[in-house]
Write an enzyme that holds these catalytic residues in place. Structure first.
Site, PDB file in Angstrom:
ATOM      1  N   SER A   1       0.834  -1.200   0.000  1.00 16.55           N
ATOM      2  CA  SER A   1       0.000   0.000   0.000  1.00 16.55           C
ATOM      3  C   SER A   1       0.874   1.258   0.000  1.00 16.55           C
ATOM      4  CB  SER A   1      -0.963  -0.080   1.187  1.00 16.55           C
ATOM      5  OG  SER A   1      -1.915   0.935   1.144  1.00 16.55           O
TER       6      SER A   1
ATOM      7  N   ASP B   1     -10.159  -4.173  -4.935  1.00 13.55           N
ATOM      8  CA  ASP B   1      -9.509  -3.133  -4.124  1.00 13.55           C
ATOM      9  C   ASP B   1     -10.024  -1.754  -4.531  1.00 13.55           C
ATOM     10  OD1 ASP B   1      -7.880  -1.404  -2.784  1.00 13.55           O
ATOM     11  OD2 ASP B   1      -6.000  -2.366  -3.344  1.00 13.55           O
TER      12      ASP B   1
ATOM     13  N   HIS C   1      -8.142  -4.677  -0.653  1.00 19.35           N
ATOM     14  CA  HIS C   1      -6.883  -3.989  -0.349  1.00 19.35           C
ATOM     15  C   HIS C   1      -6.028  -4.830   0.602  1.00 19.35           C
ATOM     16  CE1 HIS C   1      -4.384  -0.462  -0.697  1.00 19.35           C
ATOM     17  NE2 HIS C   1      -4.278  -0.359   0.617  1.00 19.35           N
TER      18      HIS C   1
HETATM   19  C1  MLT Z   1      -1.457   5.629  -0.032  1.00 19.58           C
HETATM   20  O1  MLT Z   1      -0.261   5.732  -0.287  1.00 19.58           O
HETATM   21  O2  MLT Z   1      -2.122   6.570   0.402  1.00 19.58           O
HETATM   22  C2  MLT Z   1      -2.070   4.272  -0.236  1.00 19.58           C
HETATM   23  O3  MLT Z   1      -2.112   3.891  -1.515  1.00 19.58           O
HETATM   24  C3  MLT Z   1      -3.341   4.089   0.425  1.00 19.58           C
HETATM   25  C4  MLT Z   1      -3.127   3.956   1.873  1.00 19.58           C
HETATM   26  O4  MLT Z   1      -2.005   4.036   2.330  1.00 19.58           O
HETATM   27  O5  MLT Z   1      -4.112   3.765   2.582  1.00 19.58           O
END
Ligand code: MLT
Length: 208
Positions: free
Chosen positions: A105, A156, A187
């Site tokens: 993420s 996701d 996700h």
């Molecule tokens: C981000 O970098 O903001 C991500 O893709 C989403 C997250 O961290 O929740």
């Protein structure tokens, strides 16, 4: 020798000569989060795991965002350079080779930014639930011979696979060889991610 400017964990690993992994957690995680995953996908490998320095309502991240999915790109760039400097300093301090990133993420997004902005900092990357971190990355061929695996979740809503496909094209434009897989997940991570990461580390060309 540069300073180790991130709080971090370093696990030397029983196979000190194995390819080291740089573990990059998601929003709200810390340097302990991905250690079990790192041990699963690369048993015995050295693990370097920094904690993101940006706090969003108390939750650590690797760069600032303005809203969900809307990134502060000036901060992305500054933080990517800061992390690349840390990797260099940690390599000298711990005596390890250039690591492959294993990011989830927000951690996958900063790994992608480091690859685009500082192509020598990482040997490759496993980017789980990644998005494009920069609208206009540098037009360089700095990633020739580097391999990347992107794994998206089919359901996701945060990091849609269409966005990850744009990241794949961006990394390929910089010369990388990129595989993009979509697993039946959201996700959150699943067993499919672990299996793909293991297979890719053993034989990257076979997972594309
Ligand atoms: C981000 O970098 O903001 C991500 O893709 C989403 C997250 O961290 O929740």
């Amino acid at each position: 020798m540069g300073e180790l400017t991130f709080s971090h964990r370093f696990v030397p690993g029983e196979r000190a000569q194995a390819q080291p992994l740089l573990l990059l957690h998601g929003t709200g995680g810390d340097e302990t989060d991905l250690v079990p995953l790192g041990r699963m996908v690369a048993p015995g490998a050295p693990l370097l795991s920094p904690r993101g320095k940006v706090l969003e309502n108390g939750m650590p991240r690797f760069f600032r965002r303005l809203a969900e999915g809307v990134f502060d790109e000036a901060d992305v760039r500054a933080r990517a350079h800061e992390l690349a400097d840390f990797i260099e300093a940690a390599r000298a301090h711990y005596g390890i080779a250039t690591p492959v990133a294993l990011g989830y993420s927000n951690g996958a997004n900063i790994a992608a930014a480091v690859m685009l902005l500082r192509p020598d900092a990482l040997a490759g990357g496993i980017l789980l639930r990644a998005m494009t971190p920069l609208a206009n990355p540098p037009a360089e061929q700095g990633l020739a011979d580097k391999r990347v695996l992107i794994v998206s979740g089919v359901r996701d809503p945060i990091a849609p696979s269409a966005n990850a496909a744009r990241l794949k094209a961006m990394l390929e434009a910089a010369g990388a060889q990129v595989g993009h897989k979509v697993v039946p997940s959201g996700h959150e991570l699943s067993q499919g991610d672990v299996t793909l990461a293991q297979q890719w580390l053993q034989a990257p060309a076979a997972v594309s």
